[in-house]
Write a protein that holds these residues in place. Sequence first.
Motif, short mmCIF file in Angstrom:
data_model
loop_
_atom_site.label_atom_id
_atom_site.label_comp_id
_atom_site.label_asym_id
_atom_site.label_seq_id
_atom_site.Cartn_x
_atom_site.Cartn_y
_atom_site.Cartn_z
N ASP A 143 -42.76 -9.81 -36.87
CA ASP A 143 -43.91 -10.46 -37.50
C ASP A 143 -43.40 -10.96 -38.85
N VAL A 144 -43.27 -12.29 -38.99
CA VAL A 144 -42.62 -12.83 -40.19
C VAL A 144 -43.48 -12.70 -41.45
N SER A 145 -44.70 -12.19 -41.31
CA SER A 145 -45.50 -11.98 -42.52
C SER A 145 -45.04 -10.72 -43.26
N HIS A 195 -36.48 -21.44 -35.63
CA HIS A 195 -37.73 -20.97 -36.26
C HIS A 195 -38.83 -21.90 -35.75
N SER A 196 -39.61 -21.39 -34.79
CA SER A 196 -40.66 -22.22 -34.18
C SER A 196 -42.00 -21.54 -34.41
N ILE A 197 -42.31 -21.34 -35.69
CA ILE A 197 -43.43 -20.49 -36.10
C ILE A 197 -44.29 -21.22 -37.12
N THR A 212 -37.20 -17.79 -31.89
CA THR A 212 -38.51 -17.23 -32.26
C THR A 212 -39.59 -18.18 -31.76
N GLY A 213 -40.82 -17.69 -31.71
CA GLY A 213 -41.98 -18.58 -31.51
C GLY A 213 -42.37 -18.87 -30.08
N VAL A 214 -41.84 -18.09 -29.12
CA VAL A 214 -42.34 -18.27 -27.75
C VAL A 214 -43.67 -17.51 -27.64
N ASN A 246 -57.76 -33.47 -40.15
CA ASN A 246 -57.90 -32.05 -39.78
C ASN A 246 -56.62 -31.22 -39.91
N TYR A 247 -55.47 -31.84 -40.15
CA TYR A 247 -54.23 -31.06 -40.28
C TYR A 247 -54.23 -30.32 -41.62
N ASN A 248 -54.86 -30.94 -42.60
CA ASN A 248 -55.19 -30.30 -43.88
C ASN A 248 -54.06 -29.46 -44.49
N LYS A 298 -49.49 -30.22 -26.51
CA LYS A 298 -50.59 -29.29 -26.27
C LYS A 298 -50.05 -27.86 -26.17
N THR A 299 -50.24 -27.08 -27.21
CA THR A 299 -49.77 -25.69 -27.23
C THR A 299 -50.88 -24.81 -27.80
N LEU A 300 -50.61 -23.51 -27.83
CA LEU A 300 -51.58 -22.57 -28.41
C LEU A 300 -51.86 -22.92 -29.87
N SER A 318 -45.03 -23.38 -25.11
CA SER A 318 -44.48 -23.35 -26.47
C SER A 318 -43.27 -24.27 -26.60
N ILE A 319 -43.16 -24.93 -27.76
CA ILE A 319 -41.99 -25.76 -28.01
C ILE A 319 -40.73 -24.89 -27.90
N ALA A 320 -40.82 -23.65 -28.38
CA ALA A 320 -39.66 -22.73 -28.32
C ALA A 320 -39.20 -22.52 -26.88
P1 NAD Z 1 -47.08 -21.97 -30.14
O1 NAD Z 1 -48.44 -21.42 -30.39
O2 NAD Z 1 -46.59 -21.95 -28.77
O3 NAD Z 1 -46.01 -21.30 -31.11
C1 NAD Z 1 -46.32 -20.85 -32.41
C2 NAD Z 1 -45.66 -19.50 -32.54
O4 NAD Z 1 -45.79 -18.99 -33.86
C3 NAD Z 1 -46.27 -18.46 -31.60
O5 NAD Z 1 -45.28 -17.95 -30.74
C4 NAD Z 1 -46.76 -17.38 -32.55
O6 NAD Z 1 -46.66 -16.09 -32.00
C5 NAD Z 1 -45.81 -17.59 -33.72
N1 NAD Z 1 -46.28 -16.94 -34.95
C6 NAD Z 1 -47.41 -17.20 -35.66
N2 NAD Z 1 -47.51 -16.32 -36.69
C7 NAD Z 1 -46.41 -15.52 -36.63
C8 NAD Z 1 -45.94 -14.40 -37.39
N3 NAD Z 1 -46.65 -13.92 -38.43
N4 NAD Z 1 -44.77 -13.82 -37.04
C9 NAD Z 1 -44.05 -14.27 -35.98
N5 NAD Z 1 -44.45 -15.31 -35.21
C10 NAD Z 1 -45.62 -15.92 -35.53
O7 NAD Z 1 -47.17 -23.49 -30.68
P2 NAD Z 1 -46.04 -24.60 -30.90
O8 NAD Z 1 -46.79 -25.87 -30.96
O9 NAD Z 1 -44.95 -24.43 -29.91
O10 NAD Z 1 -45.53 -24.30 -32.37
C11 NAD Z 1 -44.16 -24.10 -32.71
C12 NAD Z 1 -43.81 -24.88 -33.97
O11 NAD Z 1 -43.85 -26.27 -33.67
C13 NAD Z 1 -44.76 -24.66 -35.14
O12 NAD Z 1 -44.02 -24.63 -36.33
C14 NAD Z 1 -45.63 -25.91 -35.10
O13 NAD Z 1 -46.22 -26.24 -36.34
C15 NAD Z 1 -44.57 -26.92 -34.71
N6 NAD Z 1 -45.08 -28.22 -34.22
C16 NAD Z 1 -46.00 -28.25 -33.23
C17 NAD Z 1 -46.49 -29.48 -32.80
C18 NAD Z 1 -47.53 -29.53 -31.71
O14 NAD Z 1 -48.21 -30.57 -31.60
N7 NAD Z 1 -47.69 -28.51 -30.89
C19 NAD Z 1 -46.03 -30.66 -33.37
C20 NAD Z 1 -45.07 -30.59 -34.39
C21 NAD Z 1 -44.60 -29.36 -34.82
#
Ligand code: NAD
Length: 261
Positions: free
Chosen positions: A65-67, A91-93, A12-14, A156-158, A194-196, A19-21
């Motif tokens: 949509d995991v909500s 789970h990368s969400i 999940t989470g691409v 700001n991570y709050n 650096k991701t979305l 994206s980390i995913a």
């Molecule tokens: P990303 O924006 O590429 O990925 C976040 C994903 O969450 C997106 O694909 C988005 O579509 C998904 N998402 C959000 N709401 C959703 C929903 N309701 N249903 C389904 N999917 C949903 O950013 P990322 O940085 O790759 O984030 C992936 C994970 O890594 C997150 O949990 C983030 O907190 C964690 N993380 C990120 C960083 C960083 O610095 N980027 C550091 C540590 C942890």
Amino acid sequence: MALLNNKRILITGVANSKSIACGIAKALHREGAELAFTYHTDKLRSRVYEIAKLYSFNEIILPCDVSSDSSIEKLFVELKKSWSQFDGFVHSIAFAPTEQLRGDYVNSVTRLGFEVSHMISSYSFVGMAKVCRSMLRKNSSLLSLTYLGSNRVVPNYNVMGLAKASLESNVKYMANAMGADSIRVNAISSGPLKTLASSGILNFKKMLSFYAKHSPIRRNVTIEEVGNVAAFLCSNLSSGITGEIIYVDGGFNTISGTEDM
Ligand code: NAD
């Protein structure tokens, strides 16, 4: 021999190639795993499809949509048509409204912001596990992504820090509940990338340069490095590890002072 031959893992989470995913998919594919993907919104479908094509031959790309509980249920009903059983999911969400990720925590946090960030970023992990539990084979591995802001104050991570604290506790309770079925549950705590999602955090660029300057490895980590650890955690090589938060942050979490002090 590849680490993940004969393993089927749902990713999940691409959102895009940053994206980390995506880094995780690349490493899991390299290690021989068969992958399926989810996408969050219709807008993301074609982008996820393009990325999935690089790392998968089966074209299992499903909306979720995991909500929404019904969206999670539908995901696994659809997945079952191709995979009656599988070996885990990533789970990368995470999500918090942008206005929550800036300024004074006490002033910016709201009841709704608190609720939404915990629901999407923490509950959804166990919410998915609950529904697909009976489809998981022995030696399955469930993996989530967290951040140091769960246990240290990061500007700001709050409220996302609180949601990550909840997620990390979720990992431990899930690991204990599912361990008897030979299912392991872990999270990777990644350094900033650096991701979305991270672009919503105020002054995120400053955080990246702070890490690059002060981490023991004196640089930021990459999505490929996170992917490699994810491959290990999804493989049977990590069979003795569960309920853990594994840091992939160049050692930043071990530092309590800087050379400028
Ligand atoms: P990303 O924006 O590429 O990925 C976040 C994903 O969450 C997106 O694909 C988005 O579509 C998904 N998402 C959000 N709401 C959703 C929903 N309701 N249903 C389904 N999917 C949903 O950013 P990322 O940085 O790759 O984030 C992936 C994970 O890594 C997150 O949990 C983030 O907190 C964690 N993380 C990120 C960083 C960083 O610095 N980027 C550091 C540590 C942890």
